[in-house]
Design an enzyme around this catalytic site. Structure first.
Site, PDB file in Angstrom:
ATOM      1  N   TYR A  19      -8.069   1.256  13.410  1.00  0.00           N
ATOM      2  CA  TYR A  19      -8.971   2.106  13.347  1.00  0.00           C
ATOM      3  C   TYR A  19     -10.344   1.542  13.876  1.00  0.00           C
ATOM      4  O   TYR A  19     -11.612   1.961  13.461  1.00  0.00           O
ATOM      5  CB  TYR A  19      -9.269   2.160  11.777  1.00  0.00           C
TER       6      TYR A  19
ATOM      7  N   HIS B  16      -3.919  16.367   5.491  1.00  0.00           N
ATOM      8  CA  HIS B  16      -3.290  16.590   6.773  1.00  0.00           C
ATOM      9  C   HIS B  16      -1.899  17.493   6.172  1.00  0.00           C
ATOM     10  O   HIS B  16      -0.856  17.308   6.735  1.00  0.00           O
ATOM     11  CB  HIS B  16      -2.395  15.316   7.199  1.00  0.00           C
TER      12      HIS B  16
ATOM     13  N   VAL C 214      -0.714  10.311   6.235  1.00  0.00           N
ATOM     14  CA  VAL C 214      -1.524  10.287   4.596  1.00  0.00           C
ATOM     15  C   VAL C 214      -1.683   9.177   3.928  1.00  0.00           C
ATOM     16  O   VAL C 214      -0.544   8.485   3.788  1.00  0.00           O
ATOM     17  CB  VAL C 214      -0.481  11.414   3.858  1.00  0.00           C
TER      18      VAL C 214
ATOM     19  N   ASP D 185      -0.834   2.812   8.530  1.00  0.00           N
ATOM     20  CA  ASP D 185      -2.043   2.995   8.406  1.00  0.00           C
ATOM     21  C   ASP D 185      -2.807   1.709   8.045  1.00  0.00           C
ATOM     22  O   ASP D 185      -3.391   1.919   6.995  1.00  0.00           O
ATOM     23  CB  ASP D 185      -2.345   4.293   7.669  1.00  0.00           C
TER      24      ASP D 185
ATOM     25  N   ASN E  31      -2.823   8.814  15.362  1.00  0.00           N
ATOM     26  CA  ASN E  31      -3.948   9.637  15.844  1.00  0.00           C
ATOM     27  C   ASN E  31      -5.034   8.510  16.119  1.00  0.00           C
ATOM     28  O   ASN E  31      -5.879   8.721  17.077  1.00  0.00           O
ATOM     29  CB  ASN E  31      -4.258  10.477  14.781  1.00  0.00           C
TER      30      ASN E  31
ATOM     31  N   HIS F 207       4.083   9.452  12.929  1.00  0.00           N
ATOM     32  CA  HIS F 207       3.135   9.107  12.350  1.00  0.00           C
ATOM     33  C   HIS F 207       2.966  10.505  11.243  1.00  0.00           C
ATOM     34  O   HIS F 207       2.468  10.106  10.304  1.00  0.00           O
ATOM     35  CB  HIS F 207       1.972   9.176  13.311  1.00  0.00           C
TER      36      HIS F 207
HETATM   37 FE   LIG Z   1      -3.465   8.954  10.964  1.00  0.00          FE
END
Ligand SMILES: [Fe+2]
Ligand SMILES: *[C@@H]1O[C@H](CO)[C@@H](O)[C@H](O)[C@H]1NC(C)=O
Ligand SMILES: *[C@@H]1O[C@H](CO)[C@@H](O)[C@H](O)[C@H]1NC(C)=O
Ligand SMILES: *[C@@H]1O[C@H](CO)[C@@H](O)[C@H](O)[C@H]1NC(C)=O
Ligand SMILES: *[C@@H]1O[C@H](CO)[C@@H](O)[C@H](O)[C@H]1NC(C)=O
Length: 468
Positions: free
Chosen positions: A202, A331, A359, A170, A236, A321
């Protein structure tokens, strides 16, 4: 700051305060770090930042990145983008020992559109039949404007080959992301390849998923991933599903930009695949592809796990993930349905470690499993299990959404350590029985281990390594 948070006095304070708050049952639960990072907004680095600088010159190759290109580690996929025209598809490469013998490999070029964005020319070129454990130089670009990089191939696959993996998740492209990457680069343990657990750029947090942010991200991380492979997992934020602007093909930017060697492990999609690297067998799974019974991913994993030969690759590592064990109020239980499907297999095949992101915090579990439930028997609590993996959540690379700092209370017994800070980890395989694991908080000096333990291999040395 040093790593002595586990001192008994702190432990006592934590235990006493938990006892005051709750019943005796939780006293052998895990540790919530007393280190509390100040809650601050994470700020994306502006487009003119040094880390996003475009290399000078007409059509100069940018966004150079490499990943493993086959199942055993003798191939590398080299990828780069040219902004103005396709330019050369060729990678020229040579080994350090034999710089006279320059070789060439030819790749392919791709472009894509996303809403009103048009990509540059995305090149992917696989270099094959490399020697193990050898430093190679490689050059991309045209005669007029070439850029040169290097990488070192892993040692031949074998049970006692030491190898050091970095672990990042992330990441995003904020000032904190840059600090995480810098900490990884300057960690004296010298990671040789990165296991990346998903959520790269992102870009989708920007209007119309502004794909310019996919380009800036790739320029930002080039300083590491042009020189050592990052092993990719889809998160995601790779889905980029935006029907409101007519973008209905999931994972379009990600799959155009990041190629992985999925066919080499008989996978039929790039979201799940496996590689061997040195003494490790790495299985990458997709939290965002179908995983129920009869699905392609299910069938693949069912056939894949029995193929792992622990005499050849003792260390069985799984990347995904969305975590299965997560005691943050973010989450929460999102990984549950996949856990129900696959956890019995992980225990049966004695997976050593499962790495997840999603997370935006850090957590390490005990060796636990929760596979006894059968609708009627009520056995639905995690229990200690020496055949089970340790689960690490490490979605704390530093992205624009900020830290997840709200935890479920009391800390569940299965949770060994948790802390809402940015950081990265190192999995340092010594031999078939021992691997040193450490998590490095961004606020510490480069060598500091904020959380660490020895992993004992589940196949060769299945001894309880937990501190209790
Ligand atoms: Fe994510
Ligand atoms: C895409 O559209 C947005 C607004 O819908 C606009 O701000 C942006 O400049 C456009 N980008 C390009 C490359 O045309
Ligand atoms: C990112 O980190 C590098 C290395 O520490 C530094 O040189 C650079 O100035 C940083 N850039 C930003 C925008 O923080
Ligand atoms: C497992 O690997 C070892 C070491 O390479 C090899 O000797 C053995 O034949 C392999 N077993 C199977 C079933 O392939
Ligand atoms: C494996 O590595 C560990 C940690 O470095 C060491 O203590 C152990 O002796 C090694 N085992 C063998 C067989 O060399």
């Amino acid at each position: 700051m040093d790593s002595s948070y586990s001192s008994s006095s702190i432990c006592c304070i934590v235990i006493v305060s938990i006892l005051l708050l709750d019943s005796l049952l939780v006293c052998n639960g895990g540790k919530t770090s007393i280190y509390v990072r100040k809650a601050e907004k994470t700020v994306e680095m502006p487009l003119h930042s040094d880390v996003f600088r475009i290399p000078a010159g007409y059509n100069a190759p940018q966004q150079v990145h490499i990943t493993q290109g086959d199942h055993e580690g003798k191939a590398v996929i080299v990828s780069w983008v040219t902004p103005d025209e396709p330019g050369s598809n060729t990678v020229v490469y040579w080994s350090e020992e034999n710089c006279e013998a320059k070789k060439k490999a030819v790749g392919k070029v791709y472009t894509y559109k996303f809403y009103n964005y048009t990509s540059g020319f995305i090149h992917h070129c696989t270099i094959r039949n490399l020697e193990y454990d050898t430093k190679y130089y490689y050059v991309v670009g045209d005669r007029k404007l070439m850029r040169k990089f290097w990488f070192t191939t892993p040692p031949a696959v074998g049970p006692d080959v030491p190898y050091t993996f970095g672990i990042i998740g992330d990441l995003g492209q904020t000032y904190d992301s840059n600090i995480t990457l810098t900490h990884y680069e300057r960690n004296p343990k010298n990671g040789q390849a990165v296991l990346f657990v998903g959520d790269l750029s992102y870009a989708d947090n920007h209007p119309n998923h502004d794909n310019v942010r996919w380009d800036t991200w790739a320029r930002f991380v080039e300083r590491s991933v042009a020189y050592q492979p990052w092993i990719w997992t889809a998160g995601n934020h790779e889905i980029d599903f935006a029907p409101e602007i007519g973008e209905t093909k999931p994972f379009k930017p990600y799959t155009r930009r990041y190629h992985v060697p999925y066919r080499a492990s008989q996978s039929t999609a790039s979201f799940w695949y496996s590689i061997k690297r040195a003494s490790a067998y790495i299985i990458v799974l997709s939290s965002y592809s179908a995983y129920g019974k009869y699905t392609p991913q299910y069938q693949w994993l069912e056939q894949e796990l029995p193929k792992v030969n622990r005499s050849e690759t003792p260390w069985l590592i799984v990347l995904m993930h969305s975590p299965w064990y997560n005691s943050y109020n973010y989450h929460y239980m999102e990984g549950e349905t996949m856990r129900v499907m696959y956890e019995p297999w992980f225990v049966e095949h004695k997976v050593d470690i499962v790495l997840a992101g999603h997370v935006h915090a850090y957590e390490r579990s005990e060796r636990i499993s929760n596979i006894a439930y059968n609708i009627e028997n009520g056995k639905c609590r995690p229990v200690k299990d020496q055949s089970a993996p340790i689960y690490i959540t490490i979605g704390d690379g530093g992205n624009i959404e900020g830290l997840a700092n709200d935890m479920t209370e009391p800390q569940p017994e299965y949770s060994a350590y948790r802390e809402a800070s940015f950081g990265h980890a190192i999995f340092d395989i010594k031999n078939r029985t021992h691997a040193r694991y450490s998590w490095h908080r961004n606020h510490d000096g480069y060598a500091v281990e904020a959380d660490s333990m020895w992993f004992f291999n589940r196949f060769w040395h299945p001894v309880d390594e937990s501190s209790q």
